[in-house]
Scaffold this motif. Structure first.
Motif, PDB file in Angstrom:
ATOM      1  N   ASP A 193      36.945   6.613   4.744  1.00 34.37           N
ATOM      2  CA  ASP A 193      37.986   5.588   4.864  1.00 34.37           C
ATOM      3  C   ASP A 193      37.863   5.130   6.314  1.00 34.37           C
ATOM      4  N   THR A 194      37.311   3.932   6.511  1.00 30.82           N
ATOM      5  CA  THR A 194      36.920   3.492   7.853  1.00 30.82           C
ATOM      6  C   THR A 194      37.992   3.739   8.906  1.00 30.82           C
ATOM      7  N   ASN A 195      39.235   3.413   8.573  1.00 34.62           N
ATOM      8  CA  ASN A 195      40.296   3.501   9.571  1.00 34.62           C
ATOM      9  C   ASN A 195      40.649   4.924   9.991  1.00 34.62           C
ATOM     10  N   SER A 196      40.216   5.904   9.215  1.00 33.17           N
ATOM     11  CA  SER A 196      40.475   7.294   9.591  1.00 33.17           C
ATOM     12  C   SER A 196      39.560   7.725  10.740  1.00 33.17           C
ATOM     13  N   ASP A 219      34.307  13.814  12.893  1.00 32.60           N
ATOM     14  CA  ASP A 219      35.460  13.069  13.400  1.00 32.60           C
ATOM     15  C   ASP A 219      35.069  12.359  14.699  1.00 32.60           C
ATOM     16  N   LEU A 220      35.157  11.031  14.653  1.00 34.66           N
ATOM     17  CA  LEU A 220      34.762  10.232  15.824  1.00 34.66           C
ATOM     18  C   LEU A 220      35.628  10.547  17.049  1.00 34.66           C
ATOM     19  N   LYS A 221      36.800  11.098  16.811  1.00 26.92           N
ATOM     20  CA  LYS A 221      37.680  11.326  17.961  1.00 26.92           C
ATOM     21  C   LYS A 221      37.093  12.368  18.925  1.00 26.92           C
ATOM     22  N   HIS A 223      34.033  12.287  19.781  1.00 28.28           N
ATOM     23  CA  HIS A 223      32.816  11.674  20.343  1.00 28.28           C
ATOM     24  C   HIS A 223      33.149  10.395  21.108  1.00 28.28           C
ATOM     25  N   PRO A 224      33.763  10.565  22.288  1.00 29.52           N
ATOM     26  CA  PRO A 224      34.121   9.387  23.087  1.00 29.52           C
ATOM     27  C   PRO A 224      32.905   8.565  23.500  1.00 29.52           C
ATOM     28  N   GLU A 225      31.712   9.143  23.399  1.00 31.80           N
ATOM     29  CA  GLU A 225      30.488   8.405  23.753  1.00 31.80           C
ATOM     30  C   GLU A 225      30.132   7.370  22.676  1.00 31.80           C
ATOM     31  N   LEU A 226      30.750   7.492  21.497  1.00 36.04           N
ATOM     32  CA  LEU A 226      30.464   6.548  20.408  1.00 36.04           C
ATOM     33  C   LEU A 226      31.605   5.551  20.278  1.00 36.04           C
ATOM     34  N   ALA A 227      31.255   4.268  20.094  1.00 36.96           N
ATOM     35  CA  ALA A 227      32.274   3.252  19.868  1.00 36.96           C
ATOM     36  C   ALA A 227      32.293   2.885  18.388  1.00 36.96           C
ATOM     37  N   GLY A 228      33.340   2.194  17.971  1.00 33.84           N
ATOM     38  CA  GLY A 228      33.399   1.658  16.619  1.00 33.84           C
ATOM     39  C   GLY A 228      33.921   2.648  15.597  1.00 33.84           C
ATOM     40  N   SER A 229      33.834   2.255  14.334  1.00 32.85           N
ATOM     41  CA  SER A 229      34.369   3.045  13.228  1.00 32.85           C
ATOM     42  C   SER A 229      33.319   3.208  12.136  1.00 32.85           C
ATOM     43  N   PRO A 230      33.376   4.341  11.413  1.00 34.98           N
ATOM     44  CA  PRO A 230      32.370   4.587  10.379  1.00 34.98           C
ATOM     45  C   PRO A 230      32.536   3.622   9.205  1.00 34.98           C
TER      46      PRO A 230
END
Ligand code: NAG
Length: 327
Positions: A193-196, A219-221, A223-230
């Motif tokens: 779910d992209t927004n998660s 969890d992208l949270k 990984h501050p080195e990565l931008a954007g959403s899955p």
């Protein structure tokens, strides 16, 4: 002429790629506004994809490098292959539509086979795929109003031969139903779910046709080195996930068992929408991108945004996607 030039550029870049040890990223199509839903048909060596908002379903012929399209009346995504190689399923607004098209010649006909989410009239289909037994797992997303996504209007459905009239709700609510992939053993389903900003994992029971035991596998949270959403997602033969980062300008490879980020592949477009393994050896990662959210200035700076790219030399490959068997 432009078409000819692109073909030439593509060939040159492919040649360079195979001589080097590094992944090579090649633009293989002209840009559209919002390319999405790439799916590889190994029976024809065709990559299908869509331009969602203009209702166009595209085919990229790997052998001839020719691009064709048909235009439908509505917002279109995803494309799913069926057992009949001249019959595709597509999401068209909230309708699931059987599309009789061989990818090359004229569109023969379309037929609505199911309609979902009456309670969210502004929502539309988004990503979806068939499982090993041909059942379709497909989600929706709510409308964007003044650039803001209407929350909790998405639903993740399972569509089978038996429930076409009323597909079963598998996950709800969701915001933006996206990338899905099964592991090789078909006992796990990975879902976004992209927004998660997370990749979720579920136990998948192929016989019972059910999912259970939600957990977070990435969890992208963290990984501050990565931008954007899955966004869209594919899986390789070693059960590692390849995830498009919309707004992140890259595709990442993730180990869903350890949660480890294995690799980041930069793509020359900020908004990377989806990925799919293809090519005769299933070792090319096709990547769709978007230019719809770019300013005029940004579009000038990244003229390839909205194109499909081919990433080669990744030293792994995909497993074939399954064909739907619901009509
Ligand atoms: C959807 O997005 C809204 C707004 O960000 C958030 O409050 C809500 O929890 C999200 N829903 C789900 C199912 O994640």
């Amino acid at each position: 002429m432009l078409k000819f030039l692109c073909v030439l550029v593509g060939i040159i870049a492919f040649t360079n790629g195979s001589n080097s040890d590094l992944p090579a990223v090649t633009q293989i199509t002209e840009p559209v506004d919002l390319a999405e839903g790439p799916i590889w048909d190994g029976r024809k060596n065709i990559l299908f994809y869509v331009d969602i908002l203009t209702g166009r379903v595209f085919s990229y012929n790997y052998n001839t490098r020719e691009v064709n399209h048909v235009t439908l009346n509505g917002e279109v995504t995803p494309v799913i292959l069926t057992l009949d190689e001249n019959l595709l399923l597509v999401g068209l607004n909230r309708d699931l539509v059987a599309l009789e098209w061989d990818g090359t010649n004229e569109l023969v006909q379309t037929k609505v086979i199911s309609t979902v989410s009456q309670q969210f009239p502004g929502s539309r289909f988004n990503d979806g795929k068939a499982d090993k037994k041909g059942r379709l797992w497909i989600g929706t997303v709510g409308p964007w109003v003044n650039g803001v996504l209407s929350p909790d209007e998405g639903v993740f459905y399972k569509v089978t031969k038996e429930n076409l009239e009323n597909p079963s709700v598998e996950i709800a609510p969701v915001n933006n139903s996206n990338g899905l992939a099964w592991n090789a053993a078909n006992d796990q389903l990975f879902y976004i779910d992209t927004n998660s900003n997370q990749v979720a994992g579920y136990d998948f029971d192929l016989e019972k046709c059910s999912i259970s035991n939600h957990r977070v596998v990435f969890d992208l949270k963290y990984h501050p080195e990565l931008a954007g959403s899955p966004d869209g997602m594919a899986i390789d033969e070693n059960d590692n996930l390849w995830v498009a980062l919309y707004g992140g300008g890259c595709v990442i490879q993730v180990n869903p068992t350890s949660g480890e980020l294995l690799q980041t592949i930069a793509i020359p477009a900020r908004d990377v929408s989806s990925v799919m393994w293809g090519g005769p050896n299933l070792d090319i990662l096709f990547v769709t991108t978007s230019r719809i959210s770019l300013s005029e200035e940004e579009k000038l700076k990244s003229p390839a945004a909205g194109s499909v790219f081919a990433v080669t030399n990744l030293k792994t490959k995909g497993i074939p996607v399954f064909n739907a068997d619901i009509i």
